[in-house]
Scaffold this active site. Sequence first.
Site, PDB file in Angstrom:
ATOM      1  N   ASP A 283       0.828  -1.208   0.000  1.00  0.00           N
ATOM      2  CA  ASP A 283       0.000   0.000   0.000  1.00  0.00           C
ATOM      3  C   ASP A 283       0.862   1.257   0.000  1.00  0.00           C
ATOM      4  OD1 ASP A 283       1.004  -0.360   2.559  1.00  0.00           O
ATOM      5  OD2 ASP A 283      -0.867   0.119   3.585  1.00  0.00           O
TER       6      ASP A 283
ATOM      7  N   TRP B  82      -4.715  -2.611  10.887  1.00  0.00           N
ATOM      8  CA  TRP B  82      -3.410  -1.989  11.105  1.00  0.00           C
ATOM      9  C   TRP B  82      -3.603  -0.996  12.252  1.00  0.00           C
ATOM     10  CZ3 TRP B  82      -4.435  -4.407   6.737  1.00  0.00           C
ATOM     11  CH2 TRP B  82      -3.467  -4.681   5.768  1.00  0.00           C
TER      12      TRP B  82
ATOM     13  N   TYR C  90      -1.789   1.639  14.309  1.00  0.00           N
ATOM     14  CA  TYR C  90      -0.541   2.400  14.313  1.00  0.00           C
ATOM     15  C   TYR C  90      -0.702   3.684  15.126  1.00  0.00           C
ATOM     16  CZ  TYR C  90       1.661  -0.323  10.536  1.00  0.00           C
ATOM     17  OH  TYR C  90       2.244  -1.307   9.780  1.00  0.00           O
TER      18      TYR C  90
ATOM     19  N   LYS D 215      -2.299  -5.937  13.180  1.00  0.00           N
ATOM     20  CA  LYS D 215      -0.941  -5.590  12.769  1.00  0.00           C
ATOM     21  C   LYS D 215      -0.462  -4.391  13.571  1.00  0.00           C
ATOM     22  CE  LYS D 215       1.794  -3.765   8.941  1.00  0.00           C
ATOM     23  NZ  LYS D 215       1.752  -3.047   7.656  1.00  0.00           N
TER      24      LYS D 215
ATOM     25  N   LYS E 112       3.441  -2.385  15.175  1.00  0.00           N
ATOM     26  CA  LYS E 112       4.873  -2.245  14.980  1.00  0.00           C
ATOM     27  C   LYS E 112       5.618  -2.927  16.129  1.00  0.00           C
ATOM     28  CE  LYS E 112       4.550   2.115  12.427  1.00  0.00           C
ATOM     29  NZ  LYS E 112       4.974   3.531  12.360  1.00  0.00           N
TER      30      LYS E 112
ATOM     31  N   SER F 250       4.833  -5.380  11.750  1.00  0.00           N
ATOM     32  CA  SER F 250       5.245  -4.738  10.504  1.00  0.00           C
ATOM     33  C   SER F 250       6.751  -4.849  10.310  1.00  0.00           C
ATOM     34  CB  SER F 250       4.839  -3.268  10.505  1.00  0.00           C
ATOM     35  OG  SER F 250       5.584  -2.550  11.457  1.00  0.00           O
TER      36      SER F 250
ATOM     37  N   GLY G 243       8.412  -2.424   8.598  1.00  0.00           N
ATOM     38  CA  GLY G 243       8.938  -1.066   8.665  1.00  0.00           C
ATOM     39  C   GLY G 243       9.707  -0.642   7.431  1.00  0.00           C
TER      40      GLY G 243
ATOM     41  N   GLY H 159       6.653  -5.326   3.663  1.00  0.00           N
ATOM     42  CA  GLY H 159       6.481  -4.715   2.358  1.00  0.00           C
ATOM     43  C   GLY H 159       7.775  -4.215   1.758  1.00  0.00           C
ATOM     44  N   ARG H 160       8.224  -3.026   2.188  1.00  0.00           N
ATOM     45  CA  ARG H 160       9.372  -2.391   1.561  1.00  0.00           C
ATOM     46  C   ARG H 160      10.636  -3.244   1.627  1.00  0.00           C
ATOM     47  NH1 ARG H 160       8.687   3.244   4.608  1.00  0.00           N
ATOM     48  NH2 ARG H 160       7.524   1.856   5.987  1.00  0.00           N
TER      49      ARG H 160
END
Length: 308
Positions: free
Chosen positions: A44, A169, A171, A204, A206, A252, A254, A281-282
């Site tokens: 996302d 999520w 956060y 989800k 961190k 996550s 991060g 993800g990243r």
Amino acid sequence: MEARVREILSWYSSDNPGTRTNLARLLTHGRLAGTGRLVILPVDQGFEHGPARSFAVNPPGYDPAYHFSLALEAGCNAYAAPLGFIEAGVSEFAGEIPLILKINNHDVLNDEKDPLSAVTGSVKDALRLGCVAVGFTIYPGSANAQAMYQQCREMIAEAKANGLVAVVWSYPRGSSISKEGETAIDVVAYAAQIAAQLGARVIKVKPPTQHSEQAEAKKVYEKTGVPISTLSERVRHVVQSAFDGRRVVIFSGGATKENDEAIFDECRAIRDGGGFGSIIGRNSFQRQKPRALEFLSTVMKIYSGELK
């Protein structure tokens, strides 16, 4: 069906058969099928951070099909993305991997101190696209948190009524919380509790740090001696805060990290602390595919116990 999956499904006995079936699909797909662990690819970031910041480092990532194929080849439990990315690839990959439609998103063109995501998809979209779940971000600590809680609750109720899994999520972010406080142990545990109370089936958060943000919470941690000195201890406390571990809590990945071993150590701590896995993800899609597949393979081996 493996005993661990049956145990997890037993925690959701109030849900209809459709929701429990779709949760089982998440838990029985990919390389970690049946273990009770999850590694999910979320993409996302194009919406959340912008296209160049997300994909320029690995240009194939501009193509939605790239992420479907990466999640499939890696053996992820699921692929999560906003409406546009899923619509752009679902026909080519229909039925090949469980999908999670992220139905609210936030951009950084207006840098808000108190973020409020826009609703950008729906449960109907998720059903139309054959998704097993819908995802929603809340920002505990934002001045707009109450509005998001109400939106999230409505999404969860509609998802359950239609047999979908609700993924939240959670956060912490906003003018009432310091930057350090966004990952503070007391704040992350609180965020997991809020998501669980709203009815999330998968949560989800961190990875938490040892910092305590709230003075009153810090007193309790010190008085009761809650172990929080290591990441595995902090993960255990966060999972405990989600109904004593009776809700699936994933963590996550991060921002992209240069040191792979640091990520692997984090995954070990999540595993050893009773966390259910990672949504990365990243650190996955910003690598060229061969390296991303090798990276995700190592993560999955850690969660399966194949690597200590």
